[in-house]
Design a protein around this motif. Sequence first.
Motif, PDB file in Angstrom:
ATOM      1  N   SER A 114     -13.754   7.890   5.148  1.00 17.52           N
ATOM      2  CA  SER A 114     -12.337   7.542   5.265  1.00 17.52           C
ATOM      3  C   SER A 114     -11.837   6.907   3.972  1.00 17.52           C
ATOM      4  CB  SER A 114     -12.119   6.590   6.438  1.00 17.52           C
ATOM      5  OG  SER A 114     -12.901   5.419   6.251  1.00 17.52           O
ATOM      6  N   ASN A 115     -12.739   6.266   3.263  1.00 22.23           N
ATOM      7  CA  ASN A 115     -12.401   5.695   1.964  1.00 22.23           C
ATOM      8  C   ASN A 115     -13.691   5.422   1.222  1.00 22.23           C
ATOM      9  OD1 ASN A 115     -13.120   2.579   2.073  1.00 22.23           O
ATOM     10  ND2 ASN A 115     -12.245   3.111   4.043  1.00 22.23           N
ATOM     11  N   GLY A 165     -16.925   1.058  11.593  1.00 22.43           N
ATOM     12  CA  GLY A 165     -16.092   0.812  10.420  1.00 22.43           C
ATOM     13  C   GLY A 165     -16.262  -0.565   9.829  1.00 22.43           C
ATOM     14  N   LEU A 182     -20.512  -1.171   5.644  1.00 29.91           N
ATOM     15  CA  LEU A 182     -20.501  -0.269   4.494  1.00 29.91           C
ATOM     16  C   LEU A 182     -21.914   0.235   4.234  1.00 29.91           C
ATOM     17  CD1 LEU A 182     -18.312  -2.180   1.854  1.00 29.91           C
ATOM     18  CD2 LEU A 182     -17.650  -0.150   3.158  1.00 29.91           C
ATOM     19  N   VAL A 199      -8.523   0.517   7.836  1.00 31.28           N
ATOM     20  CA  VAL A 199      -9.034   0.487   6.466  1.00 31.28           C
ATOM     21  C   VAL A 199     -10.195  -0.485   6.389  1.00 31.28           C
ATOM     22  CG1 VAL A 199      -8.512   0.000   4.039  1.00 31.28           C
ATOM     23  CG2 VAL A 199      -6.743   0.955   5.541  1.00 31.28           C
ATOM     24  N   GLN A 200     -11.293   0.003   5.827  1.00 35.21           N
ATOM     25  CA  GLN A 200     -12.437  -0.895   5.608  1.00 35.21           C
ATOM     26  C   GLN A 200     -12.111  -1.819   4.446  1.00 35.21           C
ATOM     27  OE1 GLN A 200     -15.325  -1.625   7.055  1.00 35.21           O
ATOM     28  NE2 GLN A 200     -15.755  -3.096   5.454  1.00 35.21           N
ATOM     29  N   GLU A 201     -12.108  -3.100   4.727  1.00 37.35           N
ATOM     30  CA  GLU A 201     -11.700  -4.057   3.712  1.00 37.35           C
ATOM     31  C   GLU A 201     -12.797  -4.344   2.704  1.00 37.35           C
ATOM     32  OE1 GLU A 201      -8.054  -4.355   3.549  1.00 37.35           O
ATOM     33  OE2 GLU A 201      -9.070  -5.998   2.558  1.00 37.35           O
ATOM     34  N   THR A 202     -12.372  -4.863   1.570  1.00 37.57           N
ATOM     35  CA  THR A 202     -13.277  -5.291   0.506  1.00 37.57           C
ATOM     36  C   THR A 202     -14.250  -6.333   1.007  1.00 37.57           C
ATOM     37  OG1 THR A 202     -11.471  -5.013  -1.043  1.00 37.57           O
ATOM     38  CG2 THR A 202     -13.326  -6.359  -1.760  1.00 37.57           C
ATOM     39  N   GLN A 203     -15.486  -6.252   0.524  1.00 37.61           N
ATOM     40  CA  GLN A 203     -16.458  -7.299   0.827  1.00 37.61           C
ATOM     41  C   GLN A 203     -16.576  -8.232  -0.369  1.00 37.61           C
ATOM     42  OE1 GLN A 203     -20.167  -5.971   2.512  1.00 37.61           O
ATOM     43  NE2 GLN A 203     -19.170  -4.741   4.084  1.00 37.61           N
ATOM     44  N   GLN A 253     -15.405   2.701  -1.871  1.00 38.10           N
ATOM     45  CA  GLN A 253     -15.231   1.526  -2.707  1.00 38.10           C
ATOM     46  C   GLN A 253     -16.253   1.551  -3.835  1.00 38.10           C
ATOM     47  OE1 GLN A 253     -15.236  -2.114  -0.395  1.00 38.10           O
ATOM     48  NE2 GLN A 253     -14.134  -1.158   1.295  1.00 38.10           N
ATOM     49  N   GLN A 277     -10.778   0.598  -4.457  1.00 37.34           N
ATOM     50  CA  GLN A 277     -10.939   1.391  -3.251  1.00 37.34           C
ATOM     51  C   GLN A 277     -10.065   2.640  -3.357  1.00 37.34           C
ATOM     52  OE1 GLN A 277      -9.148   0.123   0.629  1.00 37.34           O
ATOM     53  NE2 GLN A 277     -11.265   0.127   1.319  1.00 37.34           N
ATOM     54  N   PRO A 279     -17.593   3.409   4.357  1.00 37.70           N
ATOM     55  CA  PRO A 279     -17.741   2.882   5.713  1.00 37.70           C
ATOM     56  C   PRO A 279     -18.680   3.756   6.523  1.00 37.70           C
ATOM     57  CG  PRO A 279     -15.436   3.320   5.201  1.00 37.70           C
ATOM     58  CD  PRO A 279     -16.251   3.909   4.110  1.00 37.70           C
ATOM     59  N   TYR A 313     -18.200  -1.077  -6.673  1.00 41.28           N
ATOM     60  CA  TYR A 313     -18.528  -2.448  -7.022  1.00 41.28           C
ATOM     61  C   TYR A 313     -19.316  -2.448  -8.326  1.00 41.28           C
ATOM     62  CZ  TYR A 313     -17.356  -3.821  -2.222  1.00 41.28           C
ATOM     63  OH  TYR A 313     -16.706  -4.048  -1.033  1.00 41.28           O
ATOM     64  N   PHE A 364     -16.132  -6.409  -6.281  1.00 39.00           N
ATOM     65  CA  PHE A 364     -15.290  -5.260  -5.947  1.00 39.00           C
ATOM     66  C   PHE A 364     -14.470  -4.812  -7.153  1.00 39.00           C
ATOM     67  CE2 PHE A 364     -12.716  -2.581  -3.344  1.00 39.00           C
ATOM     68  CZ  PHE A 364     -11.404  -2.750  -3.764  1.00 39.00           C
TER      69      PHE A 364
END
Lengths: 115, 112
Positions: B30-31, B97, B100, A100-104, B33, B48, B92, B35, B45
């Motif tokens: 894959s996901n 990965g 971003l 999982v790409q984590e939050t920045q 996000q 997600q 990503p 902001y 953020f």
Amino acid sequence: NAGVTQTPKFRVLKTGQSMTLLCAQDMNHEYMYWYRQDPGMGLRLIHYSVGEGTTAKGEVPDGYNVSRLKKQNFLLGLESAAPSQTSVYFCASSYPRRGVQETQYFGPGTRLLVL
Amino acid sequence: GQQVMQIPQYQHVQEGEDFTTYCNSSTTLSNIQWYKQRPGGHPVFLIQLVKSGEVKKQKRLTFQFGEAKKNSSLHITATQTTDVGTYFCAGPEETSGSRLTFGEGTQLTVNP
């Protein structure tokens, strides 16, 4: 926790001068990033680091250098500033988690004006 | 290379109107996000999304991830002046990965 901090907040340079932007994070994050933000162009990645002692080029690395001597710090250097480097610079950090790409988490930014 | 595009670039609404911004990726993600960046501030953020077709809500904000995992949307119901800012989506990079790719953002202004 201060999170991600950046110094300085604002700087004016003359063409050809050099400077270093400092980013520090106290969240024990492995990954750190430098972005620049220009009007209408979103966030563009300059350089990034996936751990202490490692750095890699992003989308727009020319004219910049970086160093990650300590896990908590990520430095961005401009050896010879040009007007095209006038921008807002953001540092970010994240903690990697497999799959999982984590939050920045972003710092407050440094506004740089090159005359 | 991978591209993430957002529309519209700008949106002006009257307070109380709804707002939607759309995000489209050139590759399967894959996901995704989201902001938010307030004027003069830094990106923060919001959320997600990971699963195909996923829908998540945060009060007046509804986020959706497309079935093909190549697009997403953010919908704000009954905007307020506190919603002013630029909304970015990010996915990503397919080759790394750890990075971003951010969309160019949608700048929302709300007239009271």
